[in-house]
Write an enzyme that holds these catalytic residues in place. Structure first.
Site, PDB file in Angstrom:
ATOM      1  N   VAL A 110      30.249 -46.865  64.638  1.00 22.77           N
ATOM      2  CA  VAL A 110      29.498 -46.098  65.653  1.00 22.77           C
ATOM      3  C   VAL A 110      28.378 -46.944  66.273  1.00 22.77           C
ATOM      4  CG1 VAL A 110      28.155 -44.008  66.114  1.00 22.77           C
ATOM      5  CG2 VAL A 110      30.053 -43.935  64.471  1.00 22.77           C
ATOM      6  N   CYS A 163      15.530 -45.098  66.829  1.00 22.90           N
ATOM      7  CA  CYS A 163      15.704 -46.177  65.858  1.00 22.90           C
ATOM      8  C   CYS A 163      16.415 -47.370  66.480  1.00 22.90           C
ATOM      9  CB  CYS A 163      16.522 -45.670  64.679  1.00 22.90           C
ATOM     10  SG  CYS A 163      15.631 -44.426  63.732  1.00 22.90           S
ATOM     11  N   ASP A 211      25.155 -41.721  60.035  1.00 25.54           N
ATOM     12  CA  ASP A 211      23.839 -41.469  59.414  1.00 25.54           C
ATOM     13  C   ASP A 211      23.928 -41.217  57.904  1.00 25.54           C
ATOM     14  OD1 ASP A 211      22.177 -41.043  62.061  1.00 25.54           O
ATOM     15  OD2 ASP A 211      24.054 -39.956  62.256  1.00 25.54           O
ATOM     16  N   LYS A 262      17.538 -31.875  62.637  1.00 22.96           N
ATOM     17  CA  LYS A 262      16.761 -32.590  63.659  1.00 22.96           C
ATOM     18  C   LYS A 262      17.586 -32.803  64.922  1.00 22.96           C
ATOM     19  CE  LYS A 262      16.206 -37.571  63.641  1.00 22.96           C
ATOM     20  NZ  LYS A 262      16.953 -37.896  64.806  1.00 22.96           N
ATOM     21  N   ASN A 263      18.846 -33.211  64.743  1.00 24.45           N
ATOM     22  CA  ASN A 263      19.644 -33.588  65.912  1.00 24.45           C
ATOM     23  C   ASN A 263      20.250 -32.395  66.648  1.00 24.45           C
ATOM     24  OD1 ASN A 263      18.912 -36.162  65.417  1.00 24.45           O
ATOM     25  ND2 ASN A 263      20.858 -36.801  64.524  1.00 24.45           N
ATOM     26  N   ARG A 293      14.526 -40.489  71.684  1.00 20.63           N
ATOM     27  CA  ARG A 293      15.653 -40.577  72.611  1.00 20.63           C
ATOM     28  C   ARG A 293      15.893 -39.252  73.332  1.00 20.63           C
ATOM     29  NH1 ARG A 293      17.956 -44.937  72.690  1.00 20.63           N
ATOM     30  NH2 ARG A 293      19.764 -44.180  73.811  1.00 20.63           N
TER      31      ARG A 293
END
Ligand code: EPU
Length: 441
Positions: free
Chosen positions: A334, A121, A312, A23-24, A97
């Site tokens: 983070v 999120c 994550d 996804k990222n 984002r």
């Protein structure tokens, strides 16, 4: 409408699933397609809501998008890129984002950009100061910034610059890359993020014609070029989803073969998995995550930027740590607010205390401030079923793992959020033998 997931827990997850592109990474490469003068094709694209959201944004800007979801092939033709209407943009406010990354490409293509205010999120304040600072350094002007959208222009074009990040932010590094590749002259970024998803984005940009070099000391140098073409690329695998299923196997005492999972990007997770007492088997097709029986071990863990332990990965693993013998310590460095999900675990019987203090040696920006960013988890504690609500994407998946681990029937609300980043998670749960069902609230 059936919006609650009923989970009859207490059974180990056993079986095979497949994980596709990250996804990222995929969402960022989609933005990169705006920079080309010819169409781009991406493969291994997962069917998740974040891809849908970015596809919608690209379409609003005149990009012709076609998506064969079963084959995982996404084609993007940016020939007719154009400005979108303000109302249509504002309708996207709060959705994701990614829109902030459209700034550089749109400024290059159109000389101006209006992008929606950001979502994503709620795991901390998540400011965009680095992004706007970087864009200004290239010569962009931020003209209007409201809670519905941000208006920018580049009346004199964008010119290469030197920038040093206070913290190696993933998004800010991507912002700089997507802006520098077509900016006039040279750009240098110090203290850059070097996550594998960023390296894959650099690979995409190189395919498009960009000149980018990455040094060993977090320095990235870019020489602007006049024009970029489309790309043809297969997305790297989603290491967050893979680790989430691995953690689910461990917490439930099961065995999950994650097809598509790759070792190089997951080495830090795999080391931790082994320290906790999990076993894994790496094959050409993927990684099999196994609870070998016996007791799990407590650990001391700090999240960090790559090559550290990803933030994550933290939430799914914490559920497994509730089943480990002894006291585990987790220091989140983070994000300042990524332990919100633990309140539901406590409700289910877990012994977790969160602290404002840094419980670890990694320098962290949150220590002397009012953030609960360290956790102590003592176990093993049997989890009991509960009615819980999903707070965010990764925290939500952790709730799912907790409900699958717990004895009894849990009802999990707000499950839709999980579709943002986990492809067909219900189908995968069923394939792993989970007893789950969507029900009316
Ligand atoms: N930060 C600033 N100012 C900025 C940008 C970031 O202070 O202008 C701070 C953040 O507040 C945070 C830290 O820098 O404390 C790191 O944020 P970063 O910019 O690296 O994160 P991001 O780009 O917003 C991406 C992923 C996140 C992932 C982080 C870290 C996407 C869409 N999101 O976020 O993924 O946790 O990098 O690896 O790529 C998720 O997938 O669930 C997720 C939250």
């Amino acid at each position: 409408m059936k919006s609650v997931l009923r989970v009859n827990g207490g059974q180990p997850l056993v079986g095979e699933i497949t994980v596709r592109g990250a996804k990222n990474f995929v969402s960022k490469a989609m933005v990169a397609s705006l920079l080309g003068t010819s169409p781009s094709v991406m493969r291994n694209v997962p069917e998740i809501n974040d891809v849908q959201i970015v596809a919608g944004l690209l379409q609003l800007h005149g990009v012709a998008v076609s998506w064969d979801q079963a084959a995982g092939v996404l084609s993007m033709d940016p020939t007719n890129v154009d400005l979108a209407g303000a109302g249509e943009i504002e309708a996207h406010a709060g959705s994701s984002r990614i829109p902030i990354l459209l700034c550089g490409p749109l400024l290059h293509r159109l000389g101006e950009a209006y992008i929606p205010d950001l979502g994503g999120c709620r795991i901390g304040d998540r400011p965009i100061n680095y992004h706007l600072d970087i864009l200004r350094k290239f010569g962009a002007e931020v003209e209007k910034y409201t809670d519905r959208g941000i208006q920018l222009s580049a009346p004199n074009g964008l010119v290469g610059t030197k920038y040093e990040l206070n913290y190696p932010s993933v998004g800010a590094t991507e912002q700089l890359l997507l802006t520098a590749v077509l900016a006039e002259g040279k750009t240098e970024l110090r203290n850059a993020a070097i996550e594998p998803e960023i390296m894959d984005l650099i690979a995409v940009l190189q395919k498009m014609g960009a000149l980018i070099s990455v040094d060993t000391d977090r320095v990235i140098r870019i020489e602007g070029v006049e024009q970029l073409q489309g790309f043809n690329h297969t997305a790297l695998s989603d290491r967050i989803e893979s680790a989430s299923w691995g953690a689910a196997a461990l917490a439930t005492g099961g065995e999950v073969m994650v097809r598509g999972a790759t070792q190089p990007e997951m080495m830090t997770f795999l080391n931790t998995f082994r320290k906790v007492g999990g076993d894994f088997d790496i094959t050409d097709d993927g990684i099999r995550f196994v609870h070998p029986g016996g007791k799990l071990r407590s650990i001391v863990l700090e999240t960090d930027v790559h090559p550290g332990f990803m933030t994550d990965w933290q939430q799914p693993l914490v559920v497994a740590l509730t089943q480990a013998e002894g006291l585990s310590i987790v220091h989140e460095t983070v994000y300042e607010n990524r332990f919100g999900f633990t309140s539901a675990l406590r409700k289910m019987g877990a012994h977790i205390q969160v602290y404002r203090e840094c419980l670890g040696g990694t320098p962290c920006r949150f220590g002397q401030r009012n953030f609960y960013h360290s956790a102590a988890i003592s176990g093993p504690t049997p989890l009991t079923a509960a009615d819980i609500a999903v707070p965010d994407l990764r925290g939500g998946f952790s709730h799912l793992i907790a409900a699958l681990t717990a004895q009894g029937t849990s009802n999990v609300q707000g499950i839709k959020i999980i579709n943002r980043g986990y492809e067909n998670f219900l189908g995968k749960l069923e394939a792993l033998g989970a007893d789950v069902e969507m029900v009316e609230p």
